[in-house]
Design an enzyme around this catalytic site. Sequence first.
Site, short mmCIF file in Angstrom:
data_model
loop_
_atom_site.label_atom_id
_atom_site.label_comp_id
_atom_site.label_asym_id
_atom_site.label_seq_id
_atom_site.Cartn_x
_atom_site.Cartn_y
_atom_site.Cartn_z
N ASN A 8 0.87 -1.17 0.00
CA ASN A 8 0.00 0.00 0.00
C ASN A 8 0.92 1.23 0.00
O ASN A 8 1.47 1.60 1.03
CB ASN A 8 -0.88 -0.04 1.25
N ARG A 90 -2.66 -2.14 -3.38
CA ARG A 90 -3.81 -1.27 -3.26
C ARG A 90 -3.68 -0.19 -4.33
O ARG A 90 -2.66 0.50 -4.40
CB ARG A 90 -3.83 -0.62 -1.89
N HIS A 178 -12.58 3.87 -0.61
CA HIS A 178 -12.56 3.04 0.61
C HIS A 178 -13.26 1.70 0.38
O HIS A 178 -13.74 1.07 1.34
CB HIS A 178 -13.23 3.76 1.80
N LEU A 206 -14.20 5.95 9.38
CA LEU A 206 -13.77 7.25 9.93
C LEU A 206 -12.31 7.17 10.35
O LEU A 206 -11.99 6.81 11.49
CB LEU A 206 -14.66 7.63 11.12
N ARG A 238 -8.79 17.07 4.37
CA ARG A 238 -9.56 17.30 3.13
C ARG A 238 -10.92 17.91 3.46
O ARG A 238 -11.50 17.59 4.49
CB ARG A 238 -9.75 15.98 2.38
N GLY A 327 -13.48 5.46 14.31
CA GLY A 327 -14.61 4.57 14.56
C GLY A 327 -14.25 3.40 15.47
O GLY A 327 -15.06 2.98 16.31
N GLU A 376 -8.01 -3.84 5.38
CA GLU A 376 -7.91 -3.73 3.92
C GLU A 376 -6.81 -4.64 3.36
O GLU A 376 -6.93 -5.18 2.26
CB GLU A 376 -7.64 -2.27 3.54
P1 ADP Z 1 -5.83 6.13 7.73
O1 ADP Z 1 -7.06 6.74 7.14
O2 ADP Z 1 -4.61 6.96 7.55
O3 ADP Z 1 -5.64 4.67 7.46
P2 ADP Z 1 -6.68 5.40 10.38
O4 ADP Z 1 -7.88 4.63 9.97
O5 ADP Z 1 -5.61 4.66 11.09
O6 ADP Z 1 -6.06 6.27 9.24
O7 ADP Z 1 -7.17 6.59 11.30
C1 ADP Z 1 -6.26 7.56 11.77
C2 ADP Z 1 -7.03 8.58 12.57
O8 ADP Z 1 -7.78 7.92 13.60
C3 ADP Z 1 -6.11 9.53 13.33
O9 ADP Z 1 -5.83 10.65 12.59
C4 ADP Z 1 -6.94 9.90 14.54
O10 ADP Z 1 -7.64 11.08 14.24
C5 ADP Z 1 -7.93 8.79 14.71
N1 ADP Z 1 -7.76 8.04 15.95
C6 ADP Z 1 -6.95 6.99 16.20
N2 ADP Z 1 -7.07 6.58 17.47
C7 ADP Z 1 -7.99 7.39 18.05
C8 ADP Z 1 -8.56 7.50 19.35
N3 ADP Z 1 -8.21 6.68 20.34
N4 ADP Z 1 -9.47 8.48 19.56
C9 ADP Z 1 -9.82 9.32 18.58
N5 ADP Z 1 -9.34 9.27 17.34
C10 ADP Z 1 -8.43 8.32 17.07
#
Ligand code: ADP
Length: 390
Positions: A8, A90, A178, A206, A238, A327, A376
């Site tokens: 990826n 990916r 996604h 999210l 974004r 999420g 993924e």
């Molecule tokens: P990507 O889209 O880069 O794959 P992820 O799915 O790993 O990212 O999500 C990253 C985001 O998740 C971080 O920027 C952060 O905002 C959020 N995040 C991760 N852990 C937590 C948490 N414990 N509480 C709130 N937000 C979180």
Amino acid sequence: MDTILVVNAGSSSLKFEVFSVGDSLARLVKGQMGGIGTAPHLTIRSPSGERLANGDYPPEAVPDLPSAMHVVGEWLRQRQQGRLIAVGHRVVHGGPKHSRPARIDDDLLRDLERYTPLAPLHQPNNLAPIRVLQERQPELAQVACFDTSFHRGHDPMTDHYAIPAHYFDEGVRRYGFHGLSYEYVAARLAEIAPGIGSGRVIIAHLGSGASMCALYGGRSVESTLGFTALDGLPMGTRCGQIDPGVLLYLLQQHGMTAAQLQDLLYKESGLKGLSGVSNDVRDLLASDSLGATLALDHFVHRIGLNAGALAAAVGGLDAFVFTAGVGENSPVMRARISSKLAWLGASLDAGRNDAGDLLISSDDSKVAIYVVPTDEELMIARHTVALISS
Ligand code: ADP
């Protein structure tokens, strides 16, 4: 032992995982070369979290993705046992045609290059490691798995923009992204709760990129992302949905160039732009600044609005599923978002939510609320094995 490598590749990082192929797929290592071109750093871990590699490289040793691919390839060749039978990549954009993963050859690569203008920040990076491997190991099977494929079953009507129809034929249409995450989560939901999984479902992916997808019968019907990965929900950096008139205003009144506009919308907007604090939800939750409050309120508000639109697309709602960074990890954000679904009959169980259970809705909730971690890479590995075995 046969193995599959999943790649990826992003603008400054190369993430990878190796799976063994047997009766089922088992993860062997997971790693990332980050800071490519600036402060290259390789970390590799075993599935139990044991650190197998953790090293810095001079920027000139890893200036770009091809060199990162080379360093990672060398490490894997020296340290990883087994016979590599295929690489799954990916690829963010599969265009209008590719409704499933595809075996890579010169024709496919040429076709995928055509979509670079549609995903300028992602597509070239996704394709770079493919080219490197094609040159160095032409006999190695490579498979492209697209983030757009899962949405290709939409009614074509839904994928139009209301501009003259010839633009649709040219490729200006809603693609959705996604998809690998949605496909994985939908398959998990079908295992966890088959009855509900075949009904009307919204999955909220999210993470730093954020979108939501409405599914019926396990298939995508609508999604918040469209032509590019800028639409829909506000994201880490974004903008999400924006009146195109704002872009005309910035072009005409601020004299912005296309490149400046691209930078603004992809890198300086979303939670970062709104808050002036951070693109990371953790930082915003920890901050008591007005900007952080505004950004989180806006994020939750837009998720609520989009949930209403997606529920309309499938005629109601049987389940709402949280996935990806925010999420999966934030009970506070899940609670705030779930409160926006109360009018649809969703009711959260605070204890289950705080405990991070799989099912976090209350027993009397009309809408089941789940937390399903996405994977993924496993989805890509599955597709890759299926394609090379067929
Ligand atoms: P990507 O889209 O880069 O794959 P992820 O799915 O790993 O990212 O999500 C990253 C985001 O998740 C971080 O920027 C952060 O905002 C959020 N995040 C991760 N852990 C937590 C948490 N414990 N509480 C709130 N937000 C979180």
